[in-house]
Design an enzyme around this catalytic site. Structure first.
Site, short mmCIF file in Angstrom:
data_model
loop_
_atom_site.label_atom_id
_atom_site.label_comp_id
_atom_site.label_asym_id
_atom_site.label_seq_id
_atom_site.Cartn_x
_atom_site.Cartn_y
_atom_site.Cartn_z
N ARG A 32 0.81 -1.22 0.00
CA ARG A 32 0.00 0.00 0.00
C ARG A 32 0.85 1.28 0.00
NH1 ARG A 32 -3.19 -3.21 3.68
NH2 ARG A 32 -5.00 -4.03 2.57
N HIS B 7 -0.78 10.47 -28.05
CA HIS B 7 -1.08 9.12 -27.57
C HIS B 7 -1.81 8.31 -28.62
CE1 HIS B 7 -0.81 10.18 -22.98
NE2 HIS B 7 0.37 10.13 -23.58
N ASN C 26 -0.84 18.34 -20.59
CA ASN C 26 -1.15 17.33 -21.60
C ASN C 26 -1.14 17.90 -23.02
OD1 ASN C 26 -1.57 15.17 -19.76
ND2 ASN C 26 -3.58 16.02 -19.26
N HIS D 128 -0.53 15.74 -26.05
CA HIS D 128 -0.57 14.34 -25.65
C HIS D 128 -1.79 13.58 -26.15
CE1 HIS D 128 2.76 15.62 -23.22
NE2 HIS D 128 2.92 14.42 -22.73
N GLU E 98 9.38 18.06 -25.15
CA GLU E 98 8.72 18.40 -23.88
C GLU E 98 9.21 19.76 -23.36
OE1 GLU E 98 6.29 17.00 -22.25
OE2 GLU E 98 6.18 14.90 -22.83
N HIS F 181 7.96 8.64 -27.55
CA HIS F 181 6.94 9.46 -26.90
C HIS F 181 7.13 10.95 -27.20
CE1 HIS F 181 4.04 10.93 -24.03
NE2 HIS F 181 4.97 11.60 -23.39
N LYS G 240 6.57 23.12 -13.79
CA LYS G 240 5.77 21.95 -13.43
C LYS G 240 5.51 21.90 -11.93
CE LYS G 240 4.93 17.14 -14.35
NZ LYS G 240 5.31 15.93 -15.11
N LYS H 85 2.87 11.30 -11.39
CA LYS H 85 2.03 10.48 -12.25
C LYS H 85 2.80 9.20 -12.59
CE LYS H 85 -1.16 13.49 -14.78
NZ LYS H 85 -1.54 13.98 -16.12
N GLU I 34 -4.87 16.63 -10.86
CA GLU I 34 -5.52 17.04 -12.10
C GLU I 34 -7.04 17.08 -11.97
OE1 GLU I 34 -5.32 15.65 -16.72
OE2 GLU I 34 -3.45 15.47 -15.59
N ARG J 296 -3.33 21.46 -14.15
CA ARG J 296 -2.41 20.38 -14.51
C ARG J 296 -2.74 19.79 -15.87
NH1 ARG J 296 0.56 15.85 -10.73
NH2 ARG J 296 1.81 15.02 -12.45
#
Length: 372
Positions: free
Chosen positions: A124, A256, A249, A252, A188, A270, A230, A146, A240, A245
């Site tokens: 956990r 993606h 993206n 993206h 990026e 990427h 960031k 993330k 987010e 936030r």
């Protein structure tokens, strides 16, 4: 060396940026190493990063009387999978990792994501330290918490928010990267200027050659700037739940979809997908009358000057725009027939558009697949 604090209630941590940090891990991360005592330190490494930088890290630990227990992850996006996650968590459990221990991740975004997610679910939640070795990881994926693996339905669909305890971004590691990887990371860097700092976008365009040539002064400055941006966004909107936030993206959603269509393979890295995605976002913004077409082409020209791909027609995809848009239905933020898109009101001013119909996106992508 520069230090950026990611300010989160009860979970704040530092991102250190500078040359030579990998050789000082035993100093900078001492508080996370000391509890191991005589036990070996678990380091999960990308196969290429271990081959190129493993001995350097080993020397740092050896100087403090510490040893490493290595776990090697195959290079490439395919390692962000259920199978690799199961193998890694079993390995960590076999070594008796406790909730108070910290696992070290050496490599790019794939390793950082995989290790971060494994640590988020192991007993956990246990700690981890990021040692990012690619430009993309240093400016973006190693910071913010993330973590995720990919699924057959799409990229990063299985994951958790789990912040690292420390990030050590050694700019000297970037000298080991192939130029293609450096360019992918530079995409990026451009993103941060495009989404919220027009002056920085122009600066990155002007400094692209210096960045790609590993000018350490320029690298430390731009990486620190990106991490600072960031950190502020993450502090405001960690999970987010607001639009702040979501701006990260930019590029993206389109990117993606392209990664999914190319099978999450080395056909399209990427960062290359993000570059194409940013060009598409800019052109789609122009198509909707939000920015001038000349601004959209300014984005494409800047990325092209840096050696990044800017035309999806050049990929030779065997699909139409509707098929690409269909990949977007599995976006984590999709709602019925719409998906939130990050579009531009100006270079340096991005926003979240919630009124975009995927049918319109498909038509636009058909135009782009036939263009140029």
């Amino acid at each position: 060396m520069a230090a950026v604090n990611v300010a989160l209630a009860g979970r704040s941590y530092e991102v250190l940026v500078g040359s030579g940090l990998l050789g000082r891990v035993h100093c900078e991360a001492y508080s996370f190493l000391e509890p191991y005592g005589q036990r070996s330190i678990p380091v999960v490494a990308d196969a290429n990063a271990k081959r190129l930088l493993g001995e350097h890290l080993q020397a740092s630990f050896r100087s403090a009387g510490l040893s490493i227990d290595w776990y090697e992850v195959p290079s490439g996006e395919a390692s962000k999978s259920w199978a690799e996650l199961e193998k890694l968590t079993d390995w960590l459990l076999d070594r008796g990792i406790t909730r108070s221990d910290h696992v070290f991740a050496l490599g790019g975004g794939v390793v950082g994501d995989l290790v971060g997610f494994a640590c988020s679910i192991l007993k956990r939640g246990c700690g981890f330290v990021q040692l990012p070795t690619t430009l993309l990881a240093q400016v973006d994926s190693s910071v913010g918490g993330k973590t995720a693996i990919n699924a057959s339905a799409g990229k990063n669909l299985i994951g958790a928010f789990h912040q690292p305890a420390l990030v050590l971004a050694d700019t000297a590691c970037l000298a080991s990267l192939p130029i293609r990887e450096m360019r992918a990371g530079l995409a990026e860097v451009f993103k941060y200027g495009l989404l919220g700092d027009a002056e920085f976008f122009a600066r990155v365009d002007a400094d692209s050659n210096a960045i790609l040539s590993h000018d350490n002064t320029v690298l430390e400055s731009v990486i620190t700037h990106c991490v600072g941006m960031k950190a502020r966004i993450v502090a405001e909107d960690e999970r987010e739940t607001k639009d702040a936030r979501a701006l990260l993206n930019l590029g993206h959603t389109f990117g993606h979809a392209l990664e999914a269509e190319t099978g999450f393979s080395d056909t399209l890295l990427h960062g290359e997908a993000v570059a194409l995605g940013m060009v598409l976002a800019a052109r789609f913004s122009a198509r909707r009358g939000l920015i001038a077409q000349s601004d959209a082409e300014r984005v494409a020209d800047a990325l092209a000057r840096a050696g990044l791909p800017t035309e999806i027609a050049a990929l030779g995809l065997d699909c139409d725009g509707a098929a690409l848009a269909d990949h977007m239905r599995n976006d984590k933020k999709a709602e019925a027939t719409t998906v939130p898109f990050i579009l531009l009101r100006a270079i340096g001013e991005a926003y979240v558009a919630r009124d975009v119909e995927l049918a319109d996106v498909g038509t636009f992508l058909d135009e782009q697949l036939r263009a140029h």
